[in-house]
Design a protein around this motif. Structure first.
Motif, mmCIF file in Angstrom:
data_model
loop_
_atom_site.group_PDB
_atom_site.id
_atom_site.type_symbol
_atom_site.label_atom_id
_atom_site.label_comp_id
_atom_site.label_asym_id
_atom_site.label_seq_id
_atom_site.Cartn_x
_atom_site.Cartn_y
_atom_site.Cartn_z
ATOM 1 N N SER A 165 -67.820 87.523 14.409
ATOM 2 C CA SER A 165 -67.416 86.213 14.060
ATOM 3 C C SER A 165 -68.289 85.373 13.732
ATOM 4 C CB SER A 165 -66.317 85.450 15.217
ATOM 5 O OG SER A 165 -66.161 84.336 14.673
ATOM 6 N N TRP A 166 -68.471 84.581 12.625
ATOM 7 C CA TRP A 166 -69.519 83.572 12.473
ATOM 8 C C TRP A 166 -69.627 82.648 13.501
ATOM 9 C CZ3 TRP A 166 -68.263 78.566 12.173
ATOM 10 C CH2 TRP A 166 -67.006 78.022 11.887
ATOM 11 N N ALA A 167 -68.825 82.027 14.166
ATOM 12 C CA ALA A 167 -68.914 81.134 15.238
ATOM 13 C C ALA A 167 -69.208 81.957 16.479
ATOM 14 C CB ALA A 167 -67.684 80.449 15.246
ATOM 15 N N TYR A 168 -69.380 83.028 16.698
ATOM 16 C CA TYR A 168 -69.689 83.629 18.150
ATOM 17 C C TYR A 168 -71.066 83.220 18.535
ATOM 18 C CZ TYR A 168 -70.833 87.229 21.496
ATOM 19 O OH TYR A 168 -71.362 87.742 22.730
ATOM 20 N N ASN A 169 -71.030 82.858 19.881
ATOM 21 C CA ASN A 169 -72.171 82.545 20.587
ATOM 22 C C ASN A 169 -72.221 83.481 22.003
ATOM 23 O OD1 ASN A 169 -74.175 81.013 22.094
ATOM 24 N ND2 ASN A 169 -72.818 79.555 22.968
ATOM 25 N N ALA A 174 -61.667 67.372 22.645
ATOM 26 C CA ALA A 174 -62.576 66.528 21.507
ATOM 27 C C ALA A 174 -63.318 67.436 20.748
ATOM 28 C CB ALA A 174 -63.364 65.520 22.221
ATOM 29 N N LEU A 175 -64.027 68.487 21.322
ATOM 30 C CA LEU A 175 -65.021 69.295 20.576
ATOM 31 C C LEU A 175 -64.079 70.006 19.581
ATOM 32 C CD1 LEU A 175 -67.254 70.732 23.509
ATOM 33 C CD2 LEU A 175 -68.120 69.138 21.239
ATOM 34 N N ILE A 176 -62.858 70.534 20.012
ATOM 35 C CA ILE A 176 -61.810 71.372 19.037
ATOM 36 C C ILE A 176 -61.482 70.672 17.968
ATOM 37 C CG2 ILE A 176 -59.765 72.537 19.101
ATOM 38 C CD1 ILE A 176 -60.410 73.587 22.170
ATOM 39 N N ASP A 177 -61.146 69.339 18.237
ATOM 40 C CA ASP A 177 -60.402 68.631 17.242
ATOM 41 C C ASP A 177 -61.530 68.142 16.249
ATOM 42 O OD1 ASP A 177 -58.168 68.380 18.410
ATOM 43 O OD2 ASP A 177 -58.642 66.454 19.591
ATOM 44 N N GLN A 178 -62.734 68.145 16.519
ATOM 45 C CA GLN A 178 -64.021 67.576 15.635
ATOM 46 C C GLN A 178 -64.497 69.029 14.886
ATOM 47 O OE1 GLN A 178 -67.533 66.364 17.794
ATOM 48 N NE2 GLN A 178 -68.768 66.241 15.850
ATOM 49 N N ALA A 179 -64.464 70.171 15.500
ATOM 50 C CA ALA A 179 -64.668 71.389 14.716
ATOM 51 C C ALA A 179 -63.618 71.747 13.842
ATOM 52 C CB ALA A 179 -64.889 72.442 15.883
ATOM 53 N N ARG A 180 -62.406 71.351 13.928
ATOM 54 C CA ARG A 180 -61.416 71.515 13.189
ATOM 55 C C ARG A 180 -61.326 70.766 11.712
ATOM 56 N NH1 ARG A 180 -55.916 71.729 14.577
ATOM 57 N NH2 ARG A 180 -55.564 73.588 13.262
ATOM 58 N N LYS A 190 -70.431 75.529 13.670
ATOM 59 C CA LYS A 190 -70.917 76.608 14.632
ATOM 60 C C LYS A 190 -71.600 76.058 15.839
ATOM 61 C CE LYS A 190 -74.325 80.294 14.316
ATOM 62 N NZ LYS A 190 -73.246 81.617 14.535
ATOM 63 N N GLN A 191 -72.153 74.819 15.878
ATOM 64 C CA GLN A 191 -72.872 74.228 16.763
ATOM 65 C C GLN A 191 -71.671 73.672 17.939
ATOM 66 O OE1 GLN A 191 -75.689 71.406 15.703
ATOM 67 N NE2 GLN A 191 -76.481 72.772 14.336
ATOM 68 N N LEU A 192 -70.516 73.279 17.359
ATOM 69 C CA LEU A 192 -69.446 72.577 18.136
ATOM 70 C C LEU A 192 -68.779 74.056 18.936
ATOM 71 C CD1 LEU A 192 -68.133 70.053 15.331
ATOM 72 C CD2 LEU A 192 -69.203 69.548 17.819
ATOM 73 N N TYR A 193 -68.735 74.916 18.097
ATOM 74 C CA TYR A 193 -67.927 76.138 18.942
ATOM 75 C C TYR A 193 -68.925 76.816 19.846
ATOM 76 C CZ TYR A 193 -63.825 75.899 15.737
ATOM 77 O OH TYR A 193 -62.778 75.368 15.050
#
Length: 343
Positions: A147-151, A273-279, A288-291
């Motif tokens: 996934s492009w968002a994987y950390n 809050a992070l999920i809402d912002q990322a979406r 990507k940074q938020l996720y």
């Protein structure tokens, strides 16, 4: 205007195949869509057989009454069928995630130190080697590495029983006659899940936790999971974990079951809050940074223990060629498959 039963009886789409018929608990038949806008399939008809028993699936392949099975056999069966001269095997890293989930409102499991202790007490290596026969790789996120968002830069929990014991003592659970507390894990009757639970039971006993296993037919088991009637359970994410939008579905506090899949009742305003912002963010680098931050928090607070990603394994008869696997393990290979007749 509702579609009623029509969409079930006569589903329509724009893909390379069209629906022909279905018999519940028996089979589904599709055929090539000759009006498909892309490259036409080389196979005219595909019949999906419903075969609940894994041993029967293997026998159908072995005797040639079935041509393809994907992610439908135990690792031991795959190793056995690899010796069959009329069959071929395709294998590639997959994205199906096995996980262990906690009920965060439970009086014991509400403490993150307990959940971390469980993660340190569990040793995935023998399960991957002996149960999965190395047909899986360790996981550290609900997202797969593809996934492009994987950390991957998150806290890891390598097997460390002494660290587990230390956390349990800090949480106020000393050993009394070798026992700190009891937990109950609910499972389905699936063989691999029951074997995995038995290994967990042995490993947790080493740090003073008695794991009681309760096995149920799948419908009963899943009903208990979706109604919050559990302490621990294990399931898999199949396909849905490839996009980071799964964080909202699984970990946002507005998605407690039945409104979503937050069956652990995990709640963290910062994560919400992070999920809402990322979406709502349009820039992918910012997303990507938020996720990445979401994954770091989840790895510390552990509403889940991400266990492993299962390999995709496709067994097929040699008369079917042109097959390829993608990470999600779906049926896209039917678009390029073709039948090769012996001369």
């Amino acid at each position: 205007v509702g579609s009623g039963a029509e969409i079930t009886d006569h589903p329509m789409g724009s893909g390379p195949f069209r629906f022909v018929s279905a018999q519940q608990d028996k089979e589904v038949t599709i055929e090539r869509n000759d009006h498909y806008w892309g490259q036409k399939s080389k196979i005219k008809t595909v019949r999906f057989m419903v075969v609940p028993d894994t041993t029967t699936r293997a026998l159908e392949l072995r005797k040639g009454s079935a041509d393809i099975a994907i992610n439908a056999l135990t690792p031991d069966m795959v190793l056995t069928l690899q010796r069959e001269s009329n069959l071929q095997t395709l294998r590639a890293p997959g994205t199906v995630l096995g996980y262990l989930a906690f009920h965060i409102r439970d009086s014991i499991l509400k403490d993150a130190r307990i959940r971390q202790a469980l993660a340190y007490a569990i040793d995935r290596r023998p399960i991957l080697e002996y149960l999965w026969r190395d047909f899986a790789r360790p996981a550290n996120s609900i997202l797969p590495p593809e996934s492009w968002a994987y950390n991957g830069d998150v806290p890891h929990y390598e097997h460390n029983p002494e660290r587990a014991r230390e956390l349990l003592r800090q949480a106020g659970y000393p050993e009394v006659n070798g026992v700190r507390f009891h937990l109950t894990m609910k499972t389905s009757t699936e063989e691999s899940t029951r074997l995995m639970a038995a290994v967990f039971q042995q490993q947790l006993r080493e740090v003073g936790i008695v794991l009681d296993i309760r096995t149920y037919e799948f419908a009963t088991f899943f009903s208990d999971v979706t109604h919050g009637e559990f302490q621990l359970y294990s399931l898999r994410w199949i396909g849905g974990n490839e996009d980071p939008d799964i964080f909202e579905y699984v970990f946002h506090s507005e998605k407690f079951a039945p409104n979503g899949a937050n069956r652990s009742y995990y709640s963290n305003p910062r994560v919400d809050a992070l999920i809402d912002q990322a979406r709502s963010e349009l820039d992918q680098n910012t997303r990507k940074q938020l996720y990445a931050e979401i994954q770091r928090i989840l790895a510390e607070e552990l509403p889940y223990i991400d266990l492993w990603y299962q390999d995709n394994v496709l067994i097929h008869s040699k008369r079917v060629q042109g097959l390829t696997l993608n990470p999600s393990g779906n049926y896209d290979f039917l678009k390029t498959a073709e039948l090769v007749h012996n001369r």
